[in-house]
Design an enzyme around this catalytic site. Sequence first.
Site, PDB file in Angstrom:
ATOM      1  N   ASN A  10      15.632 147.709 -44.386  1.00 32.41           N
ATOM      2  CA  ASN A  10      15.759 147.366 -42.876  1.00 32.41           C
ATOM      3  C   ASN A  10      16.842 146.771 -42.416  1.00 32.41           C
ATOM      4  OD1 ASN A  10      15.059 146.196 -40.427  1.00 32.41           O
ATOM      5  ND2 ASN A  10      13.540 144.507 -41.187  1.00 32.41           N
ATOM      6  N   LYS A  12      17.909 145.632 -39.693  1.00 31.39           N
ATOM      7  CA  LYS A  12      17.605 144.553 -38.594  1.00 31.39           C
ATOM      8  C   LYS A  12      18.711 144.981 -37.585  1.00 31.39           C
ATOM      9  CE  LYS A  12      15.593 141.726 -41.805  1.00 31.39           C
ATOM     10  NZ  LYS A  12      15.340 140.340 -42.479  1.00 31.39           N
ATOM     11  N   HIS A  95       7.202 143.182 -37.869  1.00 29.08           N
ATOM     12  CA  HIS A  95       7.916 142.296 -38.549  1.00 29.08           C
ATOM     13  C   HIS A  95       8.052 141.080 -38.173  1.00 29.08           C
ATOM     14  CE1 HIS A  95      11.470 140.918 -40.342  1.00 29.08           C
ATOM     15  NE2 HIS A  95      11.359 141.680 -41.374  1.00 29.08           N
ATOM     16  N   GLU A  97      10.141 138.872 -37.586  1.00 22.40           N
ATOM     17  CA  GLU A  97      11.066 138.528 -36.756  1.00 22.40           C
ATOM     18  C   GLU A  97      10.796 139.183 -35.422  1.00 22.40           C
ATOM     19  OE1 GLU A  97      14.501 140.246 -38.753  1.00 22.40           O
ATOM     20  OE2 GLU A  97      14.390 138.708 -40.123  1.00 22.40           O
ATOM     21  N   GLU A 167       5.791 140.089 -46.545  1.00 22.25           N
ATOM     22  CA  GLU A 167       6.926 139.522 -46.427  1.00 22.25           C
ATOM     23  C   GLU A 167       6.751 137.957 -46.194  1.00 22.25           C
ATOM     24  OE1 GLU A 167      10.378 142.639 -45.602  1.00 22.25           O
ATOM     25  OE2 GLU A 167       9.592 141.746 -43.560  1.00 22.25           O
ATOM     26  N   GLY A 173      15.634 136.331 -45.881  1.00 19.39           N
ATOM     27  CA  GLY A 173      17.024 136.154 -45.431  1.00 19.39           C
ATOM     28  C   GLY A 173      17.514 134.921 -46.047  1.00 19.39           C
ATOM     29  N   SER A 213      14.438 138.664 -49.377  1.00 18.70           N
ATOM     30  CA  SER A 213      15.362 138.443 -50.432  1.00 18.70           C
ATOM     31  C   SER A 213      15.385 139.292 -51.890  1.00 18.70           C
ATOM     32  CB  SER A 213      15.413 136.855 -50.662  1.00 18.70           C
ATOM     33  OG  SER A 213      15.919 136.019 -49.682  1.00 18.70           O
TER      34      SER A 213
HETATM   35  P1  13P Z   1      16.168 139.985 -46.464  1.00 18.38           P
HETATM   36  O1  13P Z   1      15.950 140.948 -47.919  1.00 18.38           O
HETATM   37  O2  13P Z   1      17.478 139.968 -46.086  1.00 18.38           O
HETATM   38  O3  13P Z   1      15.592 138.829 -47.011  1.00 18.38           O
HETATM   39  O4  13P Z   1      15.183 140.808 -45.414  1.00 18.38           O
HETATM   40  C1  13P Z   1      13.777 141.135 -45.840  1.00 18.38           C
HETATM   41  C2  13P Z   1      12.992 141.568 -44.608  1.00 18.38           C
HETATM   42  O5  13P Z   1      12.842 140.963 -43.780  1.00 18.38           O
HETATM   43  C3  13P Z   1      13.002 143.061 -44.703  1.00 18.38           C
HETATM   44  O6  13P Z   1      12.359 143.382 -43.501  1.00 18.38           O
END
Ligand code: 13P
Length: 248
Positions: A10, A12, A95, A97, A167, A173, A213
């Site tokens: 992903n 982002k 997601h 976010e 997740e 992150g 992560s």
């Molecule tokens: P990270 O791997 O950067 O923690 O992000 C995970 C994520 O949100 C994947 O959709």
Amino acid sequence: MARRIVAAGNWKMNETPSEAAALIKELVPLVKNDEEDVILCVPAIDIIPAKEAAKGSNIHIGAENMYFEEKGAYTGEISPAMLVDAGVEYVILGHSERRTYFAETNETVNKKVLKAFEHGITPIICCGESLEQREQGITIDWIRQQVKIAFLGVTADQAKTAIIAYEPIWAIGTGKTATTAQAQEVCAAIRECIKELYGEGVSEEIRILYGGSVNAKTAKDLFDQPDIDGGLVGGASLKPEFGQIVNR
Ligand code: 13P
């Protein structure tokens, strides 16, 4: 039944169209693997150059979001038909976010899931608890609710092709990966929930990923867990490290 591992990235809100094409070209030789499904979900404007750069490789291109209406006066949104026409096969939905910054709810996620199936796009449906919810001991209840609402109206035939990504918000992150035991526990609970909804056949077929992560060091142990069928990778999917995750 052995489920095929999914290594999904992903991106982002990272990479311009030309950067996306260059990064895909860099990743193509590193992520070669015929035994897994390798997917990169990229910003909408990167989809076409990413598809072009991935041509002839095993990389499948996905989107990071999609609207639930067919077309019309929805300024700024991307329709399912637009994604299909651009060659998109997968779409990340719900997601954390999107839920946090763009007010997505379980109900809008459900509408998007139904629309994605209608158009033959495989949804990667995200769920996950906050740190506060984990500390309150309501993780499994919360996840079950997210999953049950996301799948309202989804048929068994559709459900078995879906991908769910667990997740935990506190692991995204932050560099703080859930332990393999924590991730396995929740992914097993998700599979159990799917079994209650659709029966054992579907629950054994559906793929459940862990995200938060994931890196080259943690991927192997996570993906080796009985109920974890791969990962949804953020930061590390923007680097050659993604190749090490695919070929761990
Ligand atoms: P990270 O791997 O950067 O923690 O992000 C995970 C994520 O949100 C994947 O959709």
